[in-house]
Design an enzyme around this catalytic site. Structure first.
Site, PDB file in Angstrom:
ATOM      1  N   MET A  30       2.256 -10.720   6.621  1.00  0.00           N
ATOM      2  CA  MET A  30       3.610 -11.048   7.583  1.00  0.00           C
ATOM      3  C   MET A  30       4.195  -9.695   6.918  1.00  0.00           C
ATOM      4  SD  MET A  30       5.111 -14.745   7.363  1.00  0.00           S
ATOM      5  CE  MET A  30       5.621 -14.687   5.693  1.00  0.00           C
ATOM      6  N   GLY A  31       3.644  -8.735   6.619  1.00  0.00           N
ATOM      7  CA  GLY A  31       4.208  -7.373   6.137  1.00  0.00           C
ATOM      8  C   GLY A  31       4.692  -7.402   4.807  1.00  0.00           C
ATOM      9  N   HIS A  34       1.775  -5.133  -0.484  1.00  0.00           N
ATOM     10  CA  HIS A  34       1.918  -5.095  -1.803  1.00  0.00           C
ATOM     11  C   HIS A  34       0.623  -4.743  -2.176  1.00  0.00           C
ATOM     12  CE1 HIS A  34       1.025  -8.995  -2.506  1.00  0.00           C
ATOM     13  NE2 HIS A  34       2.056  -9.360  -1.922  1.00  0.00           N
ATOM     14  N   HIS A  37      -2.157  -7.444  -1.079  1.00  0.00           N
ATOM     15  CA  HIS A  37      -2.688  -7.230   0.286  1.00  0.00           C
ATOM     16  C   HIS A  37      -3.475  -5.998   0.325  1.00  0.00           C
ATOM     17  CE1 HIS A  37       1.493  -8.705   1.373  1.00  0.00           C
ATOM     18  NE2 HIS A  37       0.816  -9.782   1.887  1.00  0.00           N
ATOM     19  N   GLY A 146      -5.474 -14.384   0.203  1.00  0.00           N
ATOM     20  CA  GLY A 146      -5.451 -14.236  -1.416  1.00  0.00           C
ATOM     21  C   GLY A 146      -5.267 -15.752  -1.835  1.00  0.00           C
ATOM     22  N   GLN A 152      -3.032 -23.202   1.307  1.00  0.00           N
ATOM     23  CA  GLN A 152      -2.686 -22.158   2.340  1.00  0.00           C
ATOM     24  C   GLN A 152      -4.519 -21.953   2.677  1.00  0.00           C
ATOM     25  OE1 GLN A 152      -0.334 -18.979   4.276  1.00  0.00           O
ATOM     26  NE2 GLN A 152      -2.214 -17.728   3.367  1.00  0.00           N
TER      27      GLN A 152
END
Length: 283
Positions: A30-31, A34, A37, A146, A152
């Protein structure tokens, strides 16, 4: 780095690459990127011919009183970070993924209403739906997630298994800042005092792991110790639970598959974290 905004254009590009026998990996985000990511993206690049990163703040996974409109969107910064790492950046518009007549969703009948799902109704419906859409468009051989968002990852992996999707879901280790706080795009919300209080979360999880290493196997006693540490710093607890990482069933005794998961509020800022109690991770 090629940037695509239109679904059909990206779809055609991927189809052509597949015809050439090239493998594709996807890192959905989702941008507000960091180092967590970037770790996923670097692994994706190393293991695939084409590294695809998507940036899409998905409205379907936010509740009515959550931070969809406030969620950080530093797109120019993100694009600069991705140069030299990603081959493809996918920037879809919400209107292209959710047409006015959109009425089809992906739900899980098991494990979507516990942990975060119990406090964020409809969240995982939105997550699973957008991930399936991204898989359909990008056709990845591998997708990287992650383990900070462990539930999730678990549900996405289950979706791929149950729907026979030809995608390998690759779990990647949770990445922490030097002070122990799990990396999250929402950490930007924390002021210095809030960040100091937030460290109680990783400290409490580390204490739980220490108790297990000292021989404690009673889940109730471990949870009580964790909750006391969180409450001492005035953190509001959504949940602290010990589950089996392979099934997400609740644990009463600790074993090799036990994982402690927690969600707390530092004032109005919600943070999640987890730790494998019998694992080697240190906070």
């Amino acid at each position: 780095m090629n940037i695509y905004k239109e679904i059909n254009n990206l779809y055609e590009f991927i189809r052509e690459q597949k015809k050439k026998g090239r493998s594709a990996g996807l890192v959905p985000t989702m941008g507000a990127l960091h180092e967590g990511h970037l770790t996923l993206i670097k692994r994706c690049r190393a293991e695939n011919d084409i590294c695809i990163v998507s940036i899409f703040v998905n409205p379907a996974q936010f509740g009515p009183n959550e931070d969809y409109t406030r969620y950080p969107r530093p797109l120019e910064r993100d694009q600069n970070l991705l140069c030299g790492l990603a081959d493809v950046l996918f920037l879809p518009e919400a209107g292209s993924f959710y047409l006015p007549e959109h009425c089809t969703w992906v739900n899980s009948d098991k494990n979507a209403d516990i942990l975060c799902g119990a406090y964020r109704p409809g969240h995982f419906q939105g997550v699973l739906t957008i991930v399936l859409k991204l898989f359909n468009v990008t056709m990845p051989d591998r997708a990287y997630f992650g383990k900070k968002d462990y539930q999730q990852y678990f549900l996405i992996n289950s979706m791929c298994r149950d729907l026979n999707l030809p995608v390998s879901v690759i779990p990647c280790d949770l990445i922490r800042d030097s002070d122990g706080l799990a990396m999250s795009s929402r950490n930007i919300y924390l002021d210095p005092d809030q960040r100091k209080r937030a460290l109680a979360l990783s400290s409490a999880l580390g204490h739980a792991q220490k108790l297990v290493r000292q021989g404690e196997i009673n889940a109730g006693k471990i949870l009580a110790a964790v909750e006391n540490m969180l409450l001492e710093k005035n953190l509001k607890i959504d949940y602290t639970e010990i589950r089996n990482k392979l099934t997400l069933e609740a644990c009463t005794k600790i074993d090799i598959n036990s994982i402690l998961l927690s969600a707390v509020y530092v004032d109005h800022i919600r943070l999640i974290d987890n730790i494998e109690l019998a694992g080697m991770e240190k906070t």
